[in-house]
Design an enzyme around this catalytic site. Structure first.
Site, PDB file in Angstrom:
ATOM      1  N   SER A 103       4.723  -6.680   3.714  1.00 59.10           N
ATOM      2  CA  SER A 103       5.246  -7.323   4.330  1.00 59.10           C
ATOM      3  C   SER A 103       6.720  -8.827   4.829  1.00 59.10           C
ATOM      4  O   SER A 103       5.795  -9.279   4.027  1.00 59.10           O
ATOM      5  CB  SER A 103       4.538  -7.419   5.936  1.00 59.10           C
ATOM      6  OG  SER A 103       3.514  -8.002   5.454  1.00 59.10           O
ATOM      7  N   GLU A 125      -4.659  -4.505  -1.960  1.00 59.36           N
ATOM      8  CA  GLU A 125      -6.482  -3.673  -2.125  1.00 59.36           C
ATOM      9  C   GLU A 125      -6.535  -1.905  -1.033  1.00 59.36           C
ATOM     10  O   GLU A 125      -7.525  -1.672  -1.172  1.00 59.36           O
ATOM     11  CB  GLU A 125      -7.289  -4.727  -1.293  1.00 59.36           C
ATOM     12  CG  GLU A 125      -6.908  -5.058   0.109  1.00 59.36           C
ATOM     13  CD  GLU A 125      -5.701  -6.009   0.534  1.00 59.36           C
ATOM     14  OE1 GLU A 125      -4.910  -5.997  -0.844  1.00 59.36           O
ATOM     15  OE2 GLU A 125      -5.148  -6.687   1.038  1.00 59.36           O
ATOM     16  N   GLU A 133       8.469  -3.679  13.677  1.00 60.25           N
ATOM     17  CA  GLU A 133       8.485  -3.070  12.075  1.00 60.25           C
ATOM     18  C   GLU A 133       7.103  -2.077  12.807  1.00 60.25           C
ATOM     19  O   GLU A 133       6.174  -2.826  12.570  1.00 60.25           O
ATOM     20  CB  GLU A 133       8.576  -3.422  10.729  1.00 60.25           C
ATOM     21  CG  GLU A 133       8.113  -2.097   9.908  1.00 60.25           C
ATOM     22  CD  GLU A 133       8.349  -3.013   8.669  1.00 60.25           C
ATOM     23  OE1 GLU A 133       7.715  -4.106   8.579  1.00 60.25           O
ATOM     24  OE2 GLU A 133       8.556  -2.106   8.060  1.00 60.25           O
ATOM     25  N   PHE A 192       0.800  -1.086   0.309  1.00 68.31           N
ATOM     26  CA  PHE A 192      -0.110  -0.102   0.423  1.00 68.31           C
ATOM     27  C   PHE A 192       1.080   1.433   0.104  1.00 68.31           C
ATOM     28  O   PHE A 192       0.110   1.818  -0.035  1.00 68.31           O
ATOM     29  CB  PHE A 192      -0.870  -0.045   1.054  1.00 68.31           C
ATOM     30  CG  PHE A 192      -0.445   0.567   2.615  1.00 68.31           C
ATOM     31  CD1 PHE A 192       0.527   1.629   3.104  1.00 68.31           C
ATOM     32  CD2 PHE A 192       0.506  -0.554   3.166  1.00 68.31           C
ATOM     33  CE1 PHE A 192       0.415   2.531   3.420  1.00 68.31           C
ATOM     34  CE2 PHE A 192       0.637  -0.341   4.827  1.00 68.31           C
ATOM     35  CZ  PHE A 192       0.810   1.363   5.172  1.00 68.31           C
ATOM     36  N   LYS A 249      -0.954  -6.971  -9.423  1.00 68.31           N
ATOM     37  CA  LYS A 249      -2.173  -6.871  -8.440  1.00 68.31           C
ATOM     38  C   LYS A 249      -1.441  -6.405  -7.165  1.00 68.31           C
ATOM     39  O   LYS A 249      -1.014  -6.425  -6.681  1.00 68.31           O
ATOM     40  CB  LYS A 249      -2.176  -8.672  -7.541  1.00 68.31           C
ATOM     41  CG  LYS A 249      -3.485  -9.111  -7.221  1.00 68.31           C
ATOM     42  CD  LYS A 249      -4.030  -8.132  -6.191  1.00 68.31           C
ATOM     43  CE  LYS A 249      -3.230  -8.243  -4.622  1.00 68.31           C
ATOM     44  NZ  LYS A 249      -3.134  -7.409  -3.585  1.00 68.31           N
ATOM     45  N   CYS A 258       9.975   1.753   3.771  1.00 72.01           N
ATOM     46  CA  CYS A 258       9.486   0.580   4.359  1.00 72.01           C
ATOM     47  C   CYS A 258      12.311   1.255   4.262  1.00 72.01           C
ATOM     48  O   CYS A 258      12.905   0.390   4.837  1.00 72.01           O
ATOM     49  CB  CYS A 258      10.556  -0.494   2.956  1.00 72.01           C
ATOM     50  SG  CYS A 258      10.972  -0.012   1.556  1.00 72.01           S
TER      51      CYS A 258
HETATM   52  P1  NAD Z   1       1.585  -6.118   3.129  1.00 74.32           P
HETATM   53  O1  NAD Z   1       2.348  -7.736   3.933  1.00 74.32           O
HETATM   54  O2  NAD Z   1       0.013  -6.279   3.926  1.00 74.32           O
HETATM   55  O3  NAD Z   1       0.711  -6.776   1.855  1.00 74.32           O
HETATM   56  C1  NAD Z   1       1.156  -6.279   0.020  1.00 74.32           C
HETATM   57  C2  NAD Z   1       0.825  -7.162  -0.935  1.00 74.32           C
HETATM   58  O4  NAD Z   1       0.210  -8.554  -0.178  1.00 74.32           O
HETATM   59  C3  NAD Z   1      -0.418  -6.738  -0.883  1.00 74.32           C
HETATM   60  O5  NAD Z   1      -1.083  -6.873  -2.401  1.00 74.32           O
HETATM   61  C4  NAD Z   1      -1.445  -7.579  -0.779  1.00 74.32           C
HETATM   62  O6  NAD Z   1      -3.358  -7.995  -0.823  1.00 74.32           O
HETATM   63  C5  NAD Z   1      -0.971  -8.681  -0.470  1.00 74.32           C
HETATM   64  N1  NAD Z   1      -0.917  -9.869   0.814  1.00 74.32           N
HETATM   65  C6  NAD Z   1      -1.577  -9.122   1.189  1.00 74.32           C
HETATM   66  N2  NAD Z   1      -1.795 -10.500   2.771  1.00 74.32           N
HETATM   67  C7  NAD Z   1      -1.480 -11.969   1.438  1.00 74.32           C
HETATM   68  C8  NAD Z   1      -2.027 -13.081   2.223  1.00 74.32           C
HETATM   69  N3  NAD Z   1      -1.815 -13.663   3.590  1.00 74.32           N
HETATM   70  N4  NAD Z   1      -1.512 -14.382   1.406  1.00 74.32           N
HETATM   71  C9  NAD Z   1      -1.319 -13.209   0.109  1.00 74.32           C
HETATM   72  N5  NAD Z   1      -0.520 -11.805  -0.344  1.00 74.32           N
HETATM   73  C10 NAD Z   1      -1.588 -10.418   1.106  1.00 74.32           C
HETATM   74  O7  NAD Z   1       2.027  -5.500   2.900  1.00 74.32           O
HETATM   75  P2  NAD Z   1       1.647  -3.329   3.161  1.00 74.32           P
HETATM   76  O8  NAD Z   1       0.470  -3.479   4.165  1.00 74.32           O
HETATM   77  O9  NAD Z   1       0.777  -3.351   1.947  1.00 74.32           O
HETATM   78  O10 NAD Z   1       2.611  -2.805   2.572  1.00 74.32           O
HETATM   79  C11 NAD Z   1       3.592  -2.211   3.695  1.00 74.32           C
HETATM   80  C12 NAD Z   1       5.007  -3.593   4.017  1.00 74.32           C
HETATM   81  O11 NAD Z   1       5.826  -3.165   2.820  1.00 74.32           O
HETATM   82  C13 NAD Z   1       5.592  -3.324   5.268  1.00 74.32           C
HETATM   83  O12 NAD Z   1       6.127  -4.357   6.136  1.00 74.32           O
HETATM   84  C14 NAD Z   1       6.785  -2.518   4.574  1.00 74.32           C
HETATM   85  O13 NAD Z   1       8.320  -2.254   5.048  1.00 74.32           O
HETATM   86  C15 NAD Z   1       6.873  -3.203   3.396  1.00 74.32           C
HETATM   87  N6  NAD Z   1       7.687  -2.532   2.117  1.00 74.32           N
HETATM   88  C16 NAD Z   1       8.986  -2.899   1.621  1.00 74.32           C
HETATM   89  C17 NAD Z   1      10.054  -2.627   1.031  1.00 74.32           C
HETATM   90  C18 NAD Z   1      10.263  -3.657   0.201  1.00 74.32           C
HETATM   91  O14 NAD Z   1      11.595  -2.561  -0.624  1.00 74.32           O
HETATM   92  N7  NAD Z   1      11.401  -4.098   0.461  1.00 74.32           N
HETATM   93  C19 NAD Z   1       8.305  -1.465   0.256  1.00 74.32           C
HETATM   94  C20 NAD Z   1       7.883  -0.721   0.167  1.00 74.32           C
HETATM   95  C21 NAD Z   1       6.715  -1.754   1.459  1.00 74.32           C
END
Ligand code: NAD
Length: 495
Positions: free
Chosen positions: A228, A178, A384, A151, A175, A283
């Protein structure tokens, strides 16, 4: 009023969602419902994968020089619609308008770099590896590839993948998160004008079940993920189990070390931007500062002032320096962790919980918060937080600080502020993290460098952006070739 349901984009057309499950998309600053996002079904993922598969044979045969013409057009359209996209990012994600513009600029830079594919995608060769035999390495596209994005950068992170994927001759499924699906709707409205063959790029909205359908789909050959760490690990294990190539960026807990010889004014400004910019939801946000020796007192005073004076509110207000966190649940979680830090013995120097933001009373706001004397073994020091919360720890030596960087679970970024070249060099050599900043608080790699990450912050081998992106999106084929030249054969027995 019931908001419109966002469509998917499959085979070059916008199509109404077939799912009966939806989520509301909220403006995190105002709680206004902006739209409804469908949780697309397995059949809808299949339709996108089949469309991408059908498009692949023609697209891979389209010369790279022609493929990149679409990227030049995309760059132009993104520039022409820059302000509208940035506003959309702010409205659905909460960051300030200038942060949204910054994110979009970083995204467009990936389109620009990927437009260099005719050079970047070249293989290599060696003539005459044996008499009359030559050998070549040729790069070819992988096939249908997908990206699952988080997000916090609704436009930039999809653009870490889409331009390289299609420039290399792959077909692509996005994708988006959401929580922030509208920015990609706006970008795909522009993609729709590019004249790409149907199926080259596809947009499928949804959450976990939609992702599972992507991970299990036999036609999809590679998956890029950012999010995450827990989900990154899940995606990595599932996608590899289904025989796919995978790259997964995970979470972070980024430390900054401040030495006594640092320029404190510049250090404070950079740390405040790193910790509180984008409400700490980057991140590459820092959430731990380790001061060494005498840096403790000066830095503490100045960062308290920077945290207290930061103007918090609706990101579309040009005066505002920090917006809300993404959801009411995030706000609750962040505030719970602040409480936890205090109960673990930290001193609350600045308390940002439950602020009153005039005109945005229903928004998910947490003001900048500072916890002092945080025990490095405590939960708040290791989790985090993903909110505007900075923990301070005071140490005696730079070695101790580097040792703490290296023993942490995450390894996304670490930074050092100093005026000592020797300390900087030692840090650069010894710190075990993917992205390293020296007198820089957000060490974000430009599009022509890989966005790295170690340990729990990255699962896979090849990172997003730069040359790694070309490696990820291509197969290497090696050709060994013999062409006997009969005319040059020595004549045998002829008169
Ligand atoms: P998230 O893991 O909740 O969601 C990321 C994506 O995964 C979304 O598209 C979501 O629909 C999908 N998703 C969520 N839960 C899922 C599951 N159980 N099974 C399959 N798909 C699932 O992450 P977020 O809250 O949207 O983003 C924040 C996180 O992203 C933070 O931890 C941040 O550090 C990390 N991040 C990392 C980087 C990097 O380059 N390492 C960059 C930006 C953000």
């Amino acid at each position: 009023m019931q908001q419109a349901v966002l469509p998917n984009y499959v085979a070059g057309e916008w199509c109404s969602a077939k799912s009966t499950e939806f989520l509301d998309v909220h403006n995190p600053a105002t709680a206004e419902t902006l739209s409804r996002v469908p949780l697309s079904t397995r059949e809808e993922v299949d339709a996108a994968a089949q469309a991408a598969s059908l498009a692949f044979e023609e697209w891979r045969r389209t010369p790279p020089t022609e493929r990149i013409q679409h990227l030049f057009r995309l760059k132009g359209l993104l520039e022409d619609n820059f302000d509208e996209i940035a506003r959309t990012i702010t409205q659905e994600c909460g960051k300030t308008l200038s942060e949204s513009k910054g994110e979009l600029r970083r995204g467009i830079e990936n389109v620009e770099v990927a437009a260099g594919i005719p050079s970047l995608m070249m293989g290599y060769n060696l003539e005459h590896i044996a008499p009359g035999i030559d050998e070549f390495m040729i790069r070819q596209p992988v096939g249908v590839v997908a990206a699952i994005t988080p997000f916090n950068f609704p436009a930039m992170i999809p653009l870490w993948f889409l331009p390289y994927a299609i420039a290399c001759g792959n077909t692509f499924i996005c994708k988006p998160s959401e929580k922030v699906p509208i920015s990609m709707k706006v970008v795909f409205d522009l993609i729709d004008q590019l004249g790409l063959p149907p199926g080259v790029v596809n947009l499928i909205n949804g959450s976990k079940h939609t992702v599972d359908a992507i991970l299990q789909h036999p036609v999809i050959r590679a998956v890029s993920f950012v999010g995450s760490s827990a989900v990154a690990k899940y995606i990595y294990s599932q996608a590899t189990a289904h025989g796919k190539r995978v790259q997964c960026g995970g979470g972070a807990k980024n430390p900054i070390i401040v030495l006594p010889d640092a320029d404190m004014e510049m250090t404070t400004r950079s740390v405040a931007d790193s910790a509180f910019g984008c409400a700490g939801q980057r991140c590459l946000a820092t959430s731990v500062v380790m001061t060494v020796g005498e840096a403790a007192n000066t830095f503490k005073e100045q960062i308290v002032e920077a945290a207290t004076s930061r103007k918090v509110g609706y990101g579309l207000d040009p005066e505002v320096e920090m917006g809300p966190v993404i959801t009411a649940q995030s706000k609750e979680r962040v505030q719970g962790l602040i409480h936890k830090g205090v109960s673990e013995g930290a001193q609350l120097l600045v308390d940002g919980r439950n602020p009153s933001i005039h005109g945005c009373e229903r928004g998910n706001f947490v003001r900048p918060t500072i916890l002092n004397n945080v025990d490095p073994c405590s939960e708040v020091a290791q989790t985090e937080i993903f909110g505007p919360v900075l923990s301070l720890t005071h140490l005696s030596t730079v070695d101790e600080a580097i040792q703490r960087v290296n023993s942490a679970a995450y390894g996304n970024m670490a930074c050092l502020f100093t005026s000592s070249g020797a300390a900087a060099r030692k840090f650069r050599y010894e710190a075990q993290v993917g992205n390293l900043g020296i007198n820089v608080g957000v060490a974000a790699p430009m599009a022509f460098f890989p966005f790295s990450g170690f340990r729990e912050s990255f699962f896979g081998d090849l990172h997003p952006q730069g040359r790694d992106a070309i490696e990820f999106y291509t197969e290497k084929k090696v050709v060994v070739e013999r062409w006997p030249d009969l005319g040059l054969q020595p004549s045998r027995g002829s008169a």
